[in-house]
Write a protein that holds these residues in place. Structure first.
Motif, PDB file in Angstrom:
ATOM      1  N   THR A   1      -2.401 -42.376 -43.024  1.00 52.79           N
ATOM      2  CA  THR A   1      -1.799 -41.046 -42.892  1.00 52.79           C
ATOM      3  C   THR A   1      -1.726 -40.620 -41.431  1.00 52.79           C
ATOM      4  O   THR A   1      -0.700 -40.120 -40.965  1.00 52.79           O
ATOM      5  CB  THR A   1      -2.608 -40.013 -43.712  1.00 52.79           C
ATOM      6  OG1 THR A   1      -2.564 -40.388 -45.085  1.00 52.79           O
ATOM      7  CG2 THR A   1      -2.048 -38.610 -43.548  1.00 52.79           C
TER       8      THR A   1
ATOM      9  N   GLU B   1       5.857 -40.541 -47.376  1.00 53.72           N
ATOM     10  CA  GLU B   1       5.231 -40.993 -48.627  1.00 53.72           C
ATOM     11  C   GLU B   1       5.518 -42.466 -48.886  1.00 53.72           C
ATOM     12  O   GLU B   1       4.632 -43.216 -49.316  1.00 53.72           O
ATOM     13  CB  GLU B   1       5.716 -40.125 -49.786  1.00 53.72           C
ATOM     14  CG  GLU B   1       5.176 -38.706 -49.710  1.00 53.72           C
ATOM     15  CD  GLU B   1       5.831 -37.743 -50.694  1.00 53.72           C
ATOM     16  OE1 GLU B   1       6.763 -38.162 -51.420  1.00 53.72           O
ATOM     17  OE2 GLU B   1       5.413 -36.581 -50.719  1.00 53.72           O
ATOM     18  N   LEU B   2       6.758 -42.893 -48.620  1.00 55.41           N
ATOM     19  CA  LEU B   2       7.125 -44.296 -48.810  1.00 55.41           C
ATOM     20  C   LEU B   2       6.307 -45.195 -47.881  1.00 55.41           C
ATOM     21  O   LEU B   2       5.746 -46.210 -48.307  1.00 55.41           O
ATOM     22  CB  LEU B   2       8.623 -44.481 -48.547  1.00 55.41           C
ATOM     23  CG  LEU B   2       9.154 -45.915 -48.578  1.00 55.41           C
ATOM     24  CD1 LEU B   2       8.964 -46.540 -49.954  1.00 55.41           C
ATOM     25  CD2 LEU B   2      10.616 -45.955 -48.162  1.00 55.41           C
TER      26      LEU B   2
ATOM     27  N   HIS C   1       3.454 -44.593 -46.512  1.00 56.46           N
ATOM     28  CA  HIS C   1       2.048 -44.553 -46.918  1.00 56.46           C
ATOM     29  C   HIS C   1       1.799 -45.537 -48.054  1.00 56.46           C
ATOM     30  O   HIS C   1       0.857 -46.336 -48.007  1.00 56.46           O
ATOM     31  CB  HIS C   1       1.682 -43.121 -47.333  1.00 56.46           C
ATOM     32  CG  HIS C   1       0.217 -42.879 -47.414  1.00 56.46           C
ATOM     33  ND1 HIS C   1      -0.503 -43.043 -48.572  1.00 56.46           N
ATOM     34  CD2 HIS C   1      -0.686 -42.492 -46.476  1.00 56.46           C
ATOM     35  CE1 HIS C   1      -1.766 -42.758 -48.358  1.00 56.46           C
ATOM     36  NE2 HIS C   1      -1.908 -42.418 -47.089  1.00 56.46           N
ATOM     37  N   ARG C   2       2.663 -45.495 -49.084  1.00 51.05           N
ATOM     38  CA  ARG C   2       2.503 -46.407 -50.227  1.00 51.05           C
ATOM     39  C   ARG C   2       2.678 -47.863 -49.801  1.00 51.05           C
ATOM     40  O   ARG C   2       1.917 -48.746 -50.207  1.00 51.05           O
ATOM     41  CB  ARG C   2       3.515 -46.060 -51.326  1.00 51.05           C
ATOM     42  CG  ARG C   2       3.134 -44.854 -52.147  1.00 51.05           C
ATOM     43  CD  ARG C   2       3.904 -44.776 -53.454  1.00 51.05           C
ATOM     44  NE  ARG C   2       5.346 -44.913 -53.290  1.00 51.05           N
ATOM     45  CZ  ARG C   2       6.177 -43.914 -53.044  1.00 51.05           C
ATOM     46  NH1 ARG C   2       5.697 -42.688 -52.906  1.00 51.05           N
ATOM     47  NH2 ARG C   2       7.464 -44.118 -52.936  1.00 51.05           N
TER      48      ARG C   2
ATOM     49  N   ALA D   1      -6.995 -44.916 -46.152  1.00 54.68           N
ATOM     50  CA  ALA D   1      -5.884 -43.996 -46.435  1.00 54.68           C
ATOM     51  C   ALA D   1      -5.723 -42.980 -45.313  1.00 54.68           C
ATOM     52  O   ALA D   1      -4.599 -42.636 -44.923  1.00 54.68           O
ATOM     53  CB  ALA D   1      -6.109 -43.292 -47.769  1.00 54.68           C
TER      54      ALA D   1
ATOM     55  N   LEU E   1      -0.441 -49.060 -47.601  1.00 59.14           N
ATOM     56  CA  LEU E   1      -1.655 -49.298 -48.388  1.00 59.14           C
ATOM     57  C   LEU E   1      -1.469 -50.490 -49.324  1.00 59.14           C
ATOM     58  O   LEU E   1      -2.385 -51.300 -49.482  1.00 59.14           O
ATOM     59  CB  LEU E   1      -2.041 -48.054 -49.187  1.00 59.14           C
ATOM     60  CG  LEU E   1      -2.692 -46.931 -48.369  1.00 59.14           C
ATOM     61  CD1 LEU E   1      -2.981 -45.729 -49.259  1.00 59.14           C
ATOM     62  CD2 LEU E   1      -3.969 -47.411 -47.694  1.00 59.14           C
ATOM     63  N   GLY E   2      -0.281 -50.624 -49.898  1.00 56.39           N
ATOM     64  CA  GLY E   2      -0.014 -51.779 -50.755  1.00 56.39           C
ATOM     65  C   GLY E   2      -0.123 -53.080 -49.989  1.00 56.39           C
ATOM     66  O   GLY E   2      -0.728 -54.052 -50.460  1.00 56.39           O
TER      67      GLY E   2
END
Length: 196
Positions: A97, A182-183, A185-186, A93, A189-190
């Protein structure tokens, strides 16, 4: 998750040399390396083109220093964040970031790196490539530790795919920076956890 103008951000140029590199990055991103002359860069920082030679021996040297600096910063910053994280999931993570912040804070540098690797002198290109490989290996180690059962080859492929996603930021300004961070990042990681 803290994705904003973070520690990956390019520092505000403080020296004349830094100001020249920042101006050159903006110009190279907007007009291409070959579309920018020494006089254009000089005008952007308020000096004559020939005065730039006091700071850099050539436009090629500017590009080399710019791309080596990006690659060195990504490698050292990524390595530090991965090593400092409490566990493998947090390390992954943190890397996402870190790279997201860098990409959002430095769209011109991302564009220049994407388009101009082939314009580097051979010795500079080798140095950039070596640093990039080291950065990829930081990610491969973090992905391998955080995603059970993933092979090294899939981890490497996943890292490159996520770089493509995160480095798309100069072309993706449909939402505000915070929402985009934020998008990304998600999504990153997904994608990494789906790679096993």
């Amino acid at each position: 998750m803290q994705v904003s103008a973070g520690p990956a951000a390019q520092a505000v140029p403080t020296t004349r040399r830094d100001q020249i590199l920042a101006a050159a990055a903006e110009l190279f991103a907007a007009h291409g390396f070959h579309g920018v002359g020494i006089d254009d860069i000089g005008a952007a920082v308020g000096i004559s083109g020939p005065a730039l030679y006091r700071h850099f021996r050539s436009k090629d040297a500017m590009l080399g220093e710019m791309l080596i600096s990006i690659s060195r910063g990504l490698f050292s910053g990524g390595k530090e964040r991965a090593a400092a994280a409490e566990d493998p999931s947090k390390a992954l993570a943190e890397l996402v970031t870190f790279h997201t912040n860098f990409a959002l804070d430095n769209p011109a540098l991302i564009t220049v790196q994407e388009r101009n690797l082939g314009n580097l002198r051979e010795d500079d290109r080798k140095q950039v490539r070596a640093l990039q490989r080291q950065y990829v290996e930081v990610w491969v180690g973090a992905i391998s530790a955080a995603v059970p059962g993933i092979t090294e080859e899939r981890a490497r492929s996943a890292a490159h795919a996520v770089f493509g996603l995160l480095n798309s930021t100069p072309h993706n300004r449909y939402v505000g920076s915070t929402e985009l961070a934020e998008l990304l990042h998600r999504l990153a990681l997904g994608a990494l956890h789906a790679a096993r």
